[in-house]
Scaffold this motif. Structure first.
Motif, mmCIF file in Angstrom:
data_model
loop_
_atom_site.group_PDB
_atom_site.id
_atom_site.type_symbol
_atom_site.label_atom_id
_atom_site.label_comp_id
_atom_site.label_asym_id
_atom_site.label_seq_id
_atom_site.Cartn_x
_atom_site.Cartn_y
_atom_site.Cartn_z
ATOM 1 N N GLY A 148 35.595 27.264 35.504
ATOM 2 C CA GLY A 148 36.746 28.100 35.198
ATOM 3 C C GLY A 148 37.003 29.170 36.243
ATOM 4 N N GLY A 149 35.942 29.746 36.826
ATOM 5 C CA GLY A 149 36.106 30.822 37.794
ATOM 6 C C GLY A 149 36.956 30.425 38.985
ATOM 7 N N PRO A 150 36.642 29.323 39.682
ATOM 8 C CA PRO A 150 37.469 28.900 40.818
ATOM 9 C C PRO A 150 38.915 28.607 40.433
ATOM 10 C CG PRO A 150 35.330 27.821 40.916
ATOM 11 C CD PRO A 150 35.398 28.527 39.601
ATOM 12 N N VAL A 151 39.144 28.051 39.248
ATOM 13 C CA VAL A 151 40.508 27.783 38.802
ATOM 14 C C VAL A 151 41.270 29.088 38.649
ATOM 15 C CG1 VAL A 151 41.909 26.906 36.889
ATOM 16 C CG2 VAL A 151 39.921 25.602 37.688
ATOM 17 N N LEU A 152 40.656 30.067 37.999
ATOM 18 C CA LEU A 152 41.313 31.370 37.824
ATOM 19 C C LEU A 152 41.588 32.018 39.179
ATOM 20 C CD1 LEU A 152 39.224 32.810 34.837
ATOM 21 C CD2 LEU A 152 41.551 31.891 34.745
ATOM 22 N N ASP A 153 40.637 31.904 40.095
ATOM 23 C CA ASP A 153 40.799 32.530 41.404
ATOM 24 C C ASP A 153 41.961 31.896 42.162
ATOM 25 O OD1 ASP A 153 39.540 34.309 43.580
ATOM 26 O OD2 ASP A 153 39.694 32.342 44.561
ATOM 27 N N ALA A 154 42.048 30.555 42.127
ATOM 28 C CA ALA A 154 43.113 29.864 42.861
ATOM 29 C C ALA A 154 44.482 30.242 42.319
ATOM 30 C CB ALA A 154 42.900 28.348 42.781
ATOM 31 N N ILE A 155 44.634 30.259 40.987
ATOM 32 C CA ILE A 155 45.936 30.576 40.395
ATOM 33 C C ILE A 155 46.243 32.055 40.550
ATOM 34 C CG2 ILE A 155 47.279 30.547 38.261
ATOM 35 C CD1 ILE A 155 45.565 28.204 37.317
ATOM 36 N N GLY A 156 45.261 32.894 40.267
ATOM 37 C CA GLY A 156 45.498 34.334 40.288
ATOM 38 C C GLY A 156 45.882 34.851 41.658
ATOM 39 N N ARG A 157 45.183 34.415 42.679
ATOM 40 C CA ARG A 157 45.493 34.904 44.029
ATOM 41 C C ARG A 157 46.824 34.344 44.520
ATOM 42 N NH1 ARG A 157 41.518 37.814 46.173
ATOM 43 N NH2 ARG A 157 39.398 37.571 45.323
ATOM 44 N N ALA A 158 47.121 33.081 44.199
ATOM 45 C CA ALA A 158 48.374 32.487 44.666
ATOM 46 C C ALA A 158 49.582 33.191 44.071
ATOM 47 C CB ALA A 158 48.404 31.006 44.328
ATOM 48 N N LEU A 159 49.475 33.626 42.818
ATOM 49 C CA LEU A 159 50.629 34.221 42.135
ATOM 50 C C LEU A 159 50.556 35.745 42.077
ATOM 51 C CD1 LEU A 159 51.014 31.674 39.194
ATOM 52 C CD2 LEU A 159 52.224 31.729 41.376
ATOM 53 N N GLY A 160 49.525 36.333 42.675
ATOM 54 C CA GLY A 160 49.458 37.777 42.756
ATOM 55 C C GLY A 160 49.069 38.486 41.484
ATOM 56 N N TRP A 161 48.293 37.834 40.640
ATOM 57 C CA TRP A 161 47.800 38.486 39.432
ATOM 58 C C TRP A 161 46.642 39.417 39.776
ATOM 59 C CZ3 TRP A 161 51.282 37.732 35.913
ATOM 60 C CH2 TRP A 161 51.937 36.502 35.779
ATOM 61 N N SER A 162 46.318 40.338 38.851
ATOM 62 C CA SER A 162 45.222 41.284 39.077
ATOM 63 C C SER A 162 43.921 40.836 38.414
ATOM 64 C CB SER A 162 45.604 42.674 38.545
ATOM 65 O OG SER A 162 46.734 43.167 39.211
ATOM 66 N N TRP B 67 38.004 36.694 35.821
ATOM 67 C CA TRP B 67 38.252 36.840 37.260
ATOM 68 C C TRP B 67 39.069 38.108 37.469
ATOM 69 C CZ3 TRP B 67 43.226 37.043 39.187
ATOM 70 C CH2 TRP B 67 43.350 37.125 40.596
ATOM 71 N N SER B 68 38.881 38.783 38.596
ATOM 72 C CA SER B 68 39.708 39.940 38.930
ATOM 73 C C SER B 68 39.672 40.165 40.432
ATOM 74 C CB SER B 68 39.220 41.195 38.196
ATOM 75 O OG SER B 68 37.965 41.602 38.693
ATOM 76 N N THR B 69 40.594 40.977 40.903
ATOM 77 C CA THR B 69 40.696 41.266 42.337
ATOM 78 C C THR B 69 39.979 42.544 42.725
ATOM 79 O OG1 THR B 69 42.784 42.430 41.941
ATOM 80 C CG2 THR B 69 42.906 40.078 42.519
ATOM 81 N N SER B 70 39.458 43.302 41.740
ATOM 82 C CA SER B 70 38.848 44.590 42.065
ATOM 83 C C SER B 70 37.759 44.928 41.059
ATOM 84 C CB SER B 70 39.918 45.686 42.061
ATOM 85 O OG SER B 70 39.317 46.972 42.190
ATOM 86 N N PRO B 71 36.683 45.621 41.508
ATOM 87 C CA PRO B 71 35.631 46.043 40.583
ATOM 88 C C PRO B 71 36.133 46.990 39.496
ATOM 89 C CG PRO B 71 34.861 46.189 42.846
ATOM 90 C CD PRO B 71 36.331 45.917 42.914
ATOM 91 N N ARG B 72 37.298 47.632 39.700
ATOM 92 C CA ARG B 72 37.766 48.578 38.688
ATOM 93 C C ARG B 72 38.186 47.889 37.391
ATOM 94 N NH1 ARG B 72 43.445 49.451 38.667
ATOM 95 N NH2 ARG B 72 44.593 48.211 40.210
ATOM 96 N N PHE B 73 38.290 46.566 37.438
ATOM 97 C CA PHE B 73 38.656 45.827 36.224
ATOM 98 C C PHE B 73 37.422 45.336 35.447
ATOM 99 C CE2 PHE B 73 42.307 44.888 39.145
ATOM 100 C CZ PHE B 73 43.232 45.670 38.473
ATOM 101 N N GLU B 74 36.201 45.703 35.913
ATOM 102 C CA GLU B 74 34.977 45.197 35.295
ATOM 103 C C GLU B 74 34.894 45.567 33.824
ATOM 104 O OE1 GLU B 74 31.607 43.464 34.232
ATOM 105 O OE2 GLU B 74 32.701 43.102 36.098
ATOM 106 N N SER B 75 35.279 46.810 33.480
ATOM 107 C CA SER B 75 35.217 47.228 32.074
ATOM 108 C C SER B 75 36.130 46.369 31.215
ATOM 109 C CB SER B 75 35.596 48.710 31.959
ATOM 110 O OG SER B 75 35.575 49.124 30.615
ATOM 111 N N PHE B 76 37.306 46.072 31.722
ATOM 112 C CA PHE B 76 38.235 45.226 30.963
ATOM 113 C C PHE B 76 37.688 43.801 30.849
ATOM 114 C CE2 PHE B 76 41.871 42.291 30.875
ATOM 115 C CZ PHE B 76 42.436 42.690 29.674
ATOM 116 N N GLU B 77 37.085 43.278 31.947
ATOM 117 C CA GLU B 77 36.490 41.940 31.887
ATOM 118 C C GLU B 77 35.370 41.889 30.845
ATOM 119 O OE1 GLU B 77 35.840 39.597 35.574
ATOM 120 O OE2 GLU B 77 36.365 41.481 36.579
#
Length: 502
Positions: A26-40, A58-68
């Motif tokens: 699941g991680g690579p799938v989320l990364d491919a879709i999220g980065r291509a479409l500009g999700w956070s 998945w996230s683009t920044s450590p600041r989202f760790e609490s939400f993850e």
């Protein structure tokens, strides 16, 4: 939101490459879709019997760790939160502002992370919705139809991949369970197809029949483990079942003859069942080696015959001893008394002498009968128990008998008599064969057993096969479900040990 169609096409190809892996993650799938479409940030949910469970974030920044972290700890019911709503409706959905959603469980955590909008779409598999994918951002306009269409297409591909992975995992788990059962089974398990060709041969079957698994699998069962005299009947029975479908031996226990790799034949118990698989029949045979069971049964029959023969022989011996001893004395005593009666009127002195002889003969007969009875069953054993009887044996025995601690309890008459005669026979053997004048006797209660041990320091080397006396005792003990063992290493003495259930 504008859409780059070339980007969407590349995205579909990238996701397809990820899903082509043997175990798509699941991680690579989320990364491919999220980065291509500009999700956070994003999350993948799996449908389970207990609800939706997060299987990847998945996230683009450590600041989202609490939400993850808050996302990973959630279990959502159908209709609960955005993923639960998409699960319920079965189509993509989006939220432009979480503040407008009273049912969003992570609203506070999302606000702290600066996430206020989300897009979510289902993962459709062959059996229905396999999971949910959601992405988060700080602002979101209504997504264009092309994005919704692409998400729907990706959802089907990802759902199909998850379905295949789940089915493959279920197969692996089933095969692992089957292998564990086969490997740990004490009985032989042989699986064969409709042609009688072996598909599986478990370790117990390898040990029993003497083949390696790799040598057995792929061979015809009849030629491998069925004796030549039974092969034609085996093949005819299989052919008849395949033609008529009428079972004659399925799901029944039957006793037949098996054949080992060296050609030896032995009795086996066999149960055949049909394996529930589609297509041509597959059969599973469960076999148990009955050699030990038959040997025990034969030993039991032989033991009973020996007990019967010993009983008859002992009765005949007693009859001879009585006939040749006390009976003859009593007959002679009768004749003596008859002579005294004849001499009494005319020869009183002679009659008195004859009566004196008769009294002496009567006393000798009484002593002989008393000794005879003591040999059959000592009176002290009946009156006072095993300890007293063994003490009497120590005083009168043919060797010096050292008695250890003896139980003072009384036991069943059969138990006491058996224990007494074990000591008696062992002490007699010490006097005859051991080359020593002493023996040690120990009697102990351990759990529900009475253990009788007779040890000497003699020459040892006694024949491993029990003599007639000990064999008779072993049979007598076996009738009480006990055991008799003899340990006699050369030059190190002999130990006779009986374990008698009480």
């Amino acid at each position: 939101m504008s859409v780059d169609f070339a980007l969407l096409l590349r995205l579909e190809h990238a996701v397809s490459d990820i899903l082509a892996a043997p175990e798509p993650a699941g991680g690579p799938v989320l990364d491919a879709i999220g980065r291509a479409l500009g999700w956070s940030a994003g999350a993948m949910w799996q449908v389970t019997p207990g609800g939706l469970r997060c299987v990847a974030t998945w996230s683009t920044s450590p600041r989202f760790e609490s939400f993850e972290s808050a996302t990973r700890d959630l279990v959502l019911a159908r209709g609960e939160g955005l993923p639960g709503a998409v699960w319920q409706r079965g189509e993509p959905a989006w939220v432009r502002e979480f503040g407008q959603q009273t049912s969003f469980p992570r609203a506070v955590a999302a606000a702290r992370a600066g996430l206020s909008a989300a897009f979510c779409f289902p993962l459709h598999g062959a059996d229905g919705i396999e999971g949910i994918v959601e992405f988060f951002t700080s602002a979101l306009a209504d997504p264009p139809p092309e994005l919704v269409s692409t998400a729907t297409s990706l959802g089907r591909r990802i759902g199909d991949a998850l379905h295949r992975a789940r089915a493959s995992d279920a197969v692996r788990r089933s095969e692992a369970r089957l292998r564990a059962v086969l490997d740990s089974a004490l009985d032989c398990v042989v699986i064969a197809d409709a042609d009688g060709v072996i598909l599986e041969f478990n370790p117990a079957a390898c040990r029993t029949f003497g083949y390696r698994r790799d040598d057995a699998v792929g061979r015809e069962l009849a030629e491998l483990i069925v004796p030549p005299s039974l092969r034609a009947a085996h093949r005819e029975g299989l052919r008849r079942f395949l033609a008529s479908g009428e079972p004659r031996v399925l799901d029944r226990r039957v006793e037949i003859t098996g054949m080992r790799a060296d050609g030896t034949e032995f009795p086996v118990e066999l149960t055949i069942t049909r394996v529930a698989v589609e297509g041509r029949p597959v059969f599973s045979g469960y076999l148990r080696d009955l050699s030990d069971q038959h040997r025990v049964a034969e030993e039991l029959k032989a033991s009973r015959r020996r007990v019967l023969d010993a009983t008859v022989g002992e009765r005949q011996r007693l009859e001879r001893d009585l006939h040749d001893g006390a009976q003859q004395r009593l007959v002679g005593l009768g004749m003596t008394l008859a002579r005294a009666r004849t001499a009494l009127p005319d020869q009183p002195a002679r009659a008195a002498s004859i009566l004196d002889d008769a009294i002496a003969a009567l006393e000798e007969s009484a002593i002989e009968l008393r000794d005879f009875a003591r040999g059959v069953h000592p009176a002290s054993l009946t009156r006072y128990g095993l300890s007293a009887a063994l003490a009497d044996m120590a005083r009168r025995g043919p060797v010096e008998l050292r008695l250890g601690d003896l139980p003072t309890d009384r036991f069943a008459p059969a138990v006491e008599a058996t224990a007494y005669f074990v000591v008696s026979e062992a002490v007699t053997n010490v006097a005859r064969y051991a080359g020593t004048g002493t023996a040690q006797v120990d009697v102990a209660v351990s759990g529900d057993e009475l253990t009788v041990t007779v040890t000497d320091g003699g020459r040892g080397g006694a024949d491993a096969e029990l003599g007639s006396g000990l064999r008779g005792l072993a049979d007598r003990i076996a009738l009480l479900d006990g055991t008799l063992t003899v340990d006699s290493p050369l030059g190190a003495g002999t130990t006779v040990r009986a374990r008698i259930p009480i």
